[in-house]
Design an enzyme around this catalytic site. Structure first.
Site, short mmCIF file in Angstrom:
data_model
loop_
_atom_site.label_atom_id
_atom_site.label_comp_id
_atom_site.label_asym_id
_atom_site.label_seq_id
_atom_site.Cartn_x
_atom_site.Cartn_y
_atom_site.Cartn_z
N TYR A 1 10.02 22.26 49.60
CA TYR A 1 10.42 21.08 48.81
C TYR A 1 10.86 19.95 49.74
CZ TYR A 1 12.94 18.39 45.19
OH TYR A 1 13.39 17.41 44.33
N GLY B 1 14.02 14.94 31.79
CA GLY B 1 14.78 14.37 32.90
C GLY B 1 14.52 12.88 33.14
N GLY C 1 5.61 13.41 34.16
CA GLY C 1 6.87 14.13 33.96
C GLY C 1 7.68 13.52 32.83
N SER D 1 13.09 12.39 47.20
CA SER D 1 14.38 13.08 47.02
C SER D 1 15.20 12.91 48.29
CB SER D 1 14.15 14.57 46.78
OG SER D 1 15.38 15.27 46.85
N ALA E 1 8.19 14.34 29.82
CA ALA E 1 8.80 15.17 28.78
C ALA E 1 10.25 15.54 29.08
CB ALA E 1 7.96 16.44 28.58
N ASP F 1 2.46 14.99 30.93
CA ASP F 1 3.25 16.18 31.27
C ASP F 1 2.44 17.41 30.89
OD1 ASP F 1 5.53 18.04 31.71
OD2 ASP F 1 6.74 16.21 31.60
N ASP G 1 -2.04 19.82 33.84
CA ASP G 1 -1.31 20.51 34.90
C ASP G 1 -1.65 19.83 36.22
OD1 ASP G 1 -0.20 22.13 36.77
OD2 ASP G 1 -1.19 23.98 36.09
N LEU G 2 -0.70 19.09 36.76
CA LEU G 2 -0.96 18.32 37.98
C LEU G 2 -1.05 19.20 39.22
CD1 LEU G 2 1.30 15.24 37.22
CD2 LEU G 2 -1.21 15.30 37.24
N1 LIG Z 1 17.34 16.30 39.44
C1 LIG Z 1 17.60 16.04 40.69
O1 LIG Z 1 18.75 16.19 41.16
C2 LIG Z 1 16.51 15.49 41.59
C3 LIG Z 1 16.91 14.97 42.83
C4 LIG Z 1 15.95 14.41 43.66
C5 LIG Z 1 14.63 14.35 43.25
N2 LIG Z 1 14.26 14.89 42.05
C6 LIG Z 1 12.85 14.73 41.67
O2 LIG Z 1 12.81 13.94 40.51
C7 LIG Z 1 11.60 14.18 39.78
C8 LIG Z 1 11.95 14.38 38.32
O3 LIG Z 1 12.73 15.56 38.21
P1 LIG Z 1 13.79 15.80 37.05
O4 LIG Z 1 15.08 16.07 37.71
O5 LIG Z 1 13.67 14.75 36.03
O6 LIG Z 1 13.25 17.23 36.55
P2 LIG Z 1 12.80 17.78 35.12
O7 LIG Z 1 12.52 19.21 35.35
O8 LIG Z 1 13.77 17.40 34.08
O9 LIG Z 1 11.43 16.98 34.85
C9 LIG Z 1 10.27 17.24 35.60
C10 LIG Z 1 9.06 17.10 34.68
O10 LIG Z 1 7.89 17.32 35.48
C11 LIG Z 1 6.98 18.09 34.71
N3 LIG Z 1 6.06 18.86 35.54
C12 LIG Z 1 6.38 19.86 36.40
N4 LIG Z 1 5.26 20.42 36.88
C13 LIG Z 1 4.22 19.76 36.32
C14 LIG Z 1 2.82 19.91 36.42
N5 LIG Z 1 2.24 20.88 37.15
N6 LIG Z 1 2.03 19.07 35.70
C15 LIG Z 1 2.58 18.10 34.91
N7 LIG Z 1 3.92 17.94 34.78
C16 LIG Z 1 4.72 18.76 35.47
C17 LIG Z 1 7.89 19.05 33.93
O11 LIG Z 1 7.20 19.63 32.82
C18 LIG Z 1 9.04 18.15 33.55
O12 LIG Z 1 8.85 17.54 32.30
C19 LIG Z 1 10.97 15.37 40.47
O13 LIG Z 1 9.92 14.92 41.31
C20 LIG Z 1 12.10 15.96 41.30
O14 LIG Z 1 11.63 16.66 42.41
C21 LIG Z 1 15.17 15.46 41.22
#
Ligand SMILES: NC(=O)c1ccc[n+]([C@@H]2O[C@H](COP(=O)([O-])OP(=O)(O)OC[C@H]3O[C@@H](n4cnc5c(N)ncnc54)[C@H](O)[C@@H]3O)[C@@H](O)[C@H]2O)c1
Length: 269
Positions: A168, A28, A24, A130, A26, A48, A57-58
């Site tokens: 989720y 957040g 991931g 989460s 790319a 990613d 694609d995971l």
């Molecule tokens: N943002 C929040 O408030 C929050 C809170 C709790 C947990 N999370 C968790 O934190 C983690 C990071 O999320 P984030 O907020 O940085 O989101 P984000 O969407 O900014 O980043 C997620 C990344 O995962 C990659 N991804 C998604 N599906 C994929 C796949 N099939 N294969 C490869 N890569 C894939 C996306 O392309 C993206 O770059 C996630 O597991 C999310 O569930 C987020």
């Protein structure tokens, strides 16, 4: 393809440069973690769907093979840390891709890359769960149990009866329980590999779309901080995946500005 490492600064005094995988990478939290580790002089192999050293694609078996093969090719001398951030929003996706990516993709990332950690002096792996795990239906939820059984076909069949967000919550709880179950065992602690999870609260990343941001902020009241920044999670992930946390094993640490504590109170430890 190796990334351009000319921008890397040497690691701080006393800290040897390490090699990490961040899934991931790319966006957040994964992006912020990659930037932090690289700024500290470490090497990061980003993973990613696009915009990463290993693009895969995971959600799919072929993508997970691509992850394992691509990382092995880029890191012939092995890894020091694996940080599994890749995930999909539960409110913007159907349950099936959420189950495939957030549980089976995350666990596969850790398990498939674990052999590459064997040669490290301080190997560690961290996965992002989460705070939503607190709202899972129950610990007997069939979807959660199918995940913990490692039965992806059964979990995907069950997912047809779930909303994306409900799935989720269940799969994030399953990820946390998987860490608790596996971390002290032969494959992880027995191989000197620290395995832990961070459970973030509401973090301002592209996953939280502008149209739901206010609703999420109202639900996840974080008395210490308000909404978190991806950099706050990156600091925790880098510490848990680094050499400075060697006594931490099988922990699910809430990085949530006090949300979990305010919700569950002083005795929920
Ligand atoms: N943002 C929040 O408030 C929050 C809170 C709790 C947990 N999370 C968790 O934190 C983690 C990071 O999320 P984030 O907020 O940085 O989101 P984000 O969407 O900014 O980043 C997620 C990344 O995962 C990659 N991804 C998604 N599906 C994929 C796949 N099939 N294969 C490869 N890569 C894939 C996306 O392309 C993206 O770059 C996630 O597991 C999310 O569930 C987020």
């Amino acid at each position: 393809m190796l990334g351009d490492m000319s921008h890397m600064t040497p690691p701080s005094a006393g800290q040897a440069a390490r090699t990490y995988v961040v899934t991931g990478s790319a966006s957040g939290m994964g992006r912020a973690t990659t930037q932090l580790l690289e700024a500290e002089g470490h090497r990061v192999i980003g993973v990613d769907r696009a915009g990463a050293s290993v693009e895969c694609d995971l959600a799919t078996a072929a993508g997970r093979d691509r992850l394992a093969d691509g990382v092995a090719e880029l890191a012939p001398d092995g890894l020091d840390g694996v940080i599994a951030c890749a995930g999909l929003s539960g409110s913007a996706n159907a349950a099936e891709p959420v189950v495939r990516v957030n549980y089976f993709g995350a666990v596969a990332s850790l398990e498939r890359l674990r052999p590459l950690l064997a040669g490290s002096a301080a190997p560690a792996a961290v996965v992002v769960a989460s705070c939503a795990l607190l709202e899972a239906e129950s610990d007997d939820d069939p979807l959660l149990l199918a995940c913990l059984d490692g039965d992806e076909a059964a979990a995907v069949a069950l997912a047809a009866g779930y909303e994306g967000l409900t799935a989720y919550r269940s799969v994030k709880r399953a990820v946390a329980r998987w860490v608790r179950r596996e971390a002290p065992g032969a494959s992880w602690a027995g191989a000197r590999i620290a395995l832990n999870a961070i459970a973030p609260g509401f973090i301002d990343t592209p996953m939280v779309r502008p149209e739901i941001r206010e609703q999420v902020a109202e639900k996840f009241v974080q008395p210490l901080s308000g909404p978190g920044r991806p950099e706050d999670i990156a600091a925790g992930l880098a510490w848990l995946a680094g050499p400075g946390s060697r006594l931490v094993c099988g922990q699910v640490i809430f990085f949530d500005g006090g949300y979990e504590c305010a919700l569950r109170g002083e005795l929920a430890i």
